[in-house]
Structure formats: C-alpha cells, structure tokens
Design an enzyme around this catalytic site. Structure first.
Site, PDB file in Angstrom:
ATOM      1  N   ASN A  17       0.991  -0.831   0.277  1.00  0.00           N
ATOM      2  CA  ASN A  17      -0.006  -0.347   0.186  1.00  0.00           C
ATOM      3  C   ASN A  17       0.987   1.446  -0.112  1.00  0.00           C
ATOM      4  OD1 ASN A  17      -1.752   2.129   0.914  1.00  0.00           O
ATOM      5  ND2 ASN A  17      -2.413   0.976   2.382  1.00  0.00           N
ATOM      6  N   LYS A  26      -0.018   4.383  -0.198  1.00  0.00           N
ATOM      7  CA  LYS A  26      -0.428   5.509   0.281  1.00  0.00           C
ATOM      8  C   LYS A  26      -0.093   6.473  -0.773  1.00  0.00           C
ATOM      9  CE  LYS A  26      -0.117   3.384   4.811  1.00  0.00           C
ATOM     10  NZ  LYS A  26       0.047   3.520   6.154  1.00  0.00           N
ATOM     11  N   HIS A  40      -9.631   1.481   4.473  1.00  0.00           N
ATOM     12  CA  HIS A  40      -8.157   1.291   5.067  1.00  0.00           C
ATOM     13  C   HIS A  40      -8.550   2.907   7.375  1.00  0.00           C
ATOM     14  CE1 HIS A  40      -4.114   2.888   6.183  1.00  0.00           C
ATOM     15  NE2 HIS A  40      -3.974   2.113   6.003  1.00  0.00           N
ATOM     16  N   GLU A  65      -7.181   4.725   7.385  1.00  0.00           N
ATOM     17  CA  GLU A  65      -6.381   6.407   7.436  1.00  0.00           C
ATOM     18  C   GLU A  65      -8.149   6.917   6.469  1.00  0.00           C
ATOM     19  OE1 GLU A  65      -3.149   5.613   5.621  1.00  0.00           O
ATOM     20  OE2 GLU A  65      -1.860   5.385   6.895  1.00  0.00           O
ATOM     21  N   GLU A  89      -5.608  -4.597  10.697  1.00  0.00           N
ATOM     22  CA  GLU A  89      -4.576  -3.415  10.545  1.00  0.00           C
ATOM     23  C   GLU A  89      -4.974  -2.406  11.585  1.00  0.00           C
ATOM     24  OE1 GLU A  89      -2.020  -2.475   6.638  1.00  0.00           O
ATOM     25  OE2 GLU A  89      -4.347  -0.805   7.133  1.00  0.00           O
ATOM     26  N   GLY A 138       2.299   2.303  10.540  1.00  0.00           N
ATOM     27  CA  GLY A 138       2.726   3.826  10.206  1.00  0.00           C
ATOM     28  C   GLY A 138       4.324   3.594  11.941  1.00  0.00           C
ATOM     29  N   SER A 187       3.383  -1.385  10.351  1.00  0.00           N
ATOM     30  CA  SER A 187       4.396  -1.954  11.091  1.00  0.00           C
ATOM     31  C   SER A 187       5.175  -3.217  10.071  1.00  0.00           C
ATOM     32  CB  SER A 187       4.945  -0.772  11.934  1.00  0.00           C
ATOM     33  OG  SER A 187       4.647  -0.077  12.285  1.00  0.00           O
ATOM     34  N   GLY A 210       2.669  -0.379   4.280  1.00  0.00           N
ATOM     35  CA  GLY A 210       2.860   0.477   4.056  1.00  0.00           C
ATOM     36  C   GLY A 210       4.465   0.734   3.615  1.00  0.00           C
TER      37      GLY A 210
END
Ligand code: PGA
Length: 250
Positions: A8, A10, A98, A100, A168, A174, A213, A234
C-alpha cells in the site's frame, strides 16, 4: 494457501520513483523466482500511477490494485473513481476501509460495504481493512470492535474468491510498533471463526492479511502463524529490498 504480499504505497513517491521501485522489484524477482511461487505480490499505488505501472507490473507478474474506489458505478460524482475504470486499467484488487480513510474521511462500515458490492460487480477483489485503536485495545474491546467492523463492512456477496480481509491495528500503522505474535494469532483466529460462524462462503479459504509496521525482521514470525495468509505493507513496501524481503520471509 498461497500468501498475498500487498504493498500500500498510500500518497507517496514521485512518478519516476514509482517506476524505479517497480523496476527494482522486478530485478529482484528475476533473481529469486521462488518468491512468486510462495506468494502473490500486489502493488497498490496512487490512482494516477496506475496506467503507467500496469504494463510494468504485468511484465513482472505483480498484480495491480487501487487504494479505494467509489460506491457509485458512474456519473456525476466529482472526484470519484469507479470500479470499472480501475478494472479497465488493469487492477485486480482494491483496498477498502483503510483506517486512514475511516479516520480522515469519516468512512463508515456501511459505505465500505456498498463500495465492496460495486467493486465485486466489476470483478475486483476487495481487501477489506479492519482494526481497533489503541484505546479500544486498552479497554479490552478490540475483538468486539473488529467483529462489528468486519460483519458490517463485508458485502452480501462476500466469498473467498472476491474478498481478502486485512487486520490492521490502528496503533501499529506507520508507528513502528507491531502487534505481538500472540495478539495477531488471537485476532486472526477470531476473524476466521467469526467468518465461519456467520456462514461466509469460503470462510476457510479466505486470505487474512496482517498490516501494521510489517518489515523483513518481523515478517517471518507473523507470516508463519496459521491464519495469517499475507501482509498489507505500507512503509516497508516503499523499498524494493524490504518489500521482497517480506515476501521471502513468508
Ligand atoms: P505500515 O502501513 O506498514 O506503514 O504500518 C500499513 C498500512 O497502512 O496498510
């Protein structure tokens, strides 16, 4: 079950960096063909890079996906991108829900569910993301939260062929903090049994990814767990060595 190692990206990378990264990954895969025997690889770049990357990914045997799509099929929806457009550009997957998007765009389970329905109709495989916040974990409600998100986000036509679930935990995305293998095992076993209890078609064969992570140094332990069938990556996916290192660990 063959693992799925999904990148991903992003909203990262310049155009030439995106192209370079795929070329580097392709180079590594050419040297280590066994990586693609063990795992399917997937890259989900920004929408705008899809047409440029589609031929490169195809050549490298890497699947292409988007990071979101519209719940609508077509028409007057400014700024939206439809599933059929993604399909036409060569995408086979789309990431939905997701954290985010849930956090910064206030996307709710019901919207994720509608998007999934539309995506499936156009032949895309959806990667439905679920995961609890730090506070929800600390209060011991993490399983209940994930169960609600999961059952409300997947569409009626969900089955192993058209859906992947990504667990996740928000606090691990992150942040460099990875969930412990006990936590991941517990949640992935729980997600699998929730799918079975709710008679979801192909519950036993549905891929369950861990994300948060993930990196080469922790991937081996996580990908060895029974109900972990791949990763959604990510930060580490922005580096060719790290991304393929995760695939190698699987
Ligand atoms: P991360 O992101 O690997 O950088 O934690 C994972 C994700 O958001 O999918």
């Amino acid at each position: 079950m063959k693992k799925l190692i999904a990148a991903n990206w992003k909203m990262n990378l310049k155009r030439n960096e995106a192209e370079d990264l795929v070329s580097k990954i392709e180079g590594i895969l050419a040297q280590q063909p066994e990586l693609q025997v063990k795992s399917d690889l997937l890259i989900c770049p920004s929408y705008v890079y899809l047409p440029m990357l589609a031929p490169l990914c195809k050549k490298a045997g890497i699947a292409l996906g988007a990071q979101d799509c519209s719940m609508y099929e077509q028409g007057a929806y400014t700024g939206e991108v439809s599933s059929s457009m993604l399909k036409e550009l060569g995408c086979s997957y789309v990431v939905l829900g997701h954290s985010e998007r849930r956090q910064y765009h206030k996307e709710e389970d019901s919207l994720v569910c509608k998007k999934a329905m539309t995506a499936h109709k156009h032949g895309l495989i959806t990667i439905i993301c679920v995961g609890e916040s730090q506070e929800e974990r600390e209060s011991g409600r993490h399983k209940e939260i994930v169960k609600t998100q999961l059952l409300n986000s997947i569409s009626k036509d969900t089955q192993a062929q058209n859906t992947v679930i990504a667990y996740e935990p928000v606090w691990a995305i992150g942040t460099g903090k990875t969930a412990s293998s006990d936590d991941v095992r517990e949640m992935h076993d729980f997600i699998r049994s929730t799918l079975k209890e709710n008679n979801i078609e192909g519950a036993d064969d549905m891929r369950l990814l861990y994300g948060g992570s993930m990196k080469p140094s922790n991937a081996e332990v996580l990908l060895a767990l029974d109900n972990v069938n791949g990763g959604l990556i990510g930060g580490a996916a922005l580096n060719a060595q790290d991304f393929t290192g995760i695939a190698k660990a699987g």
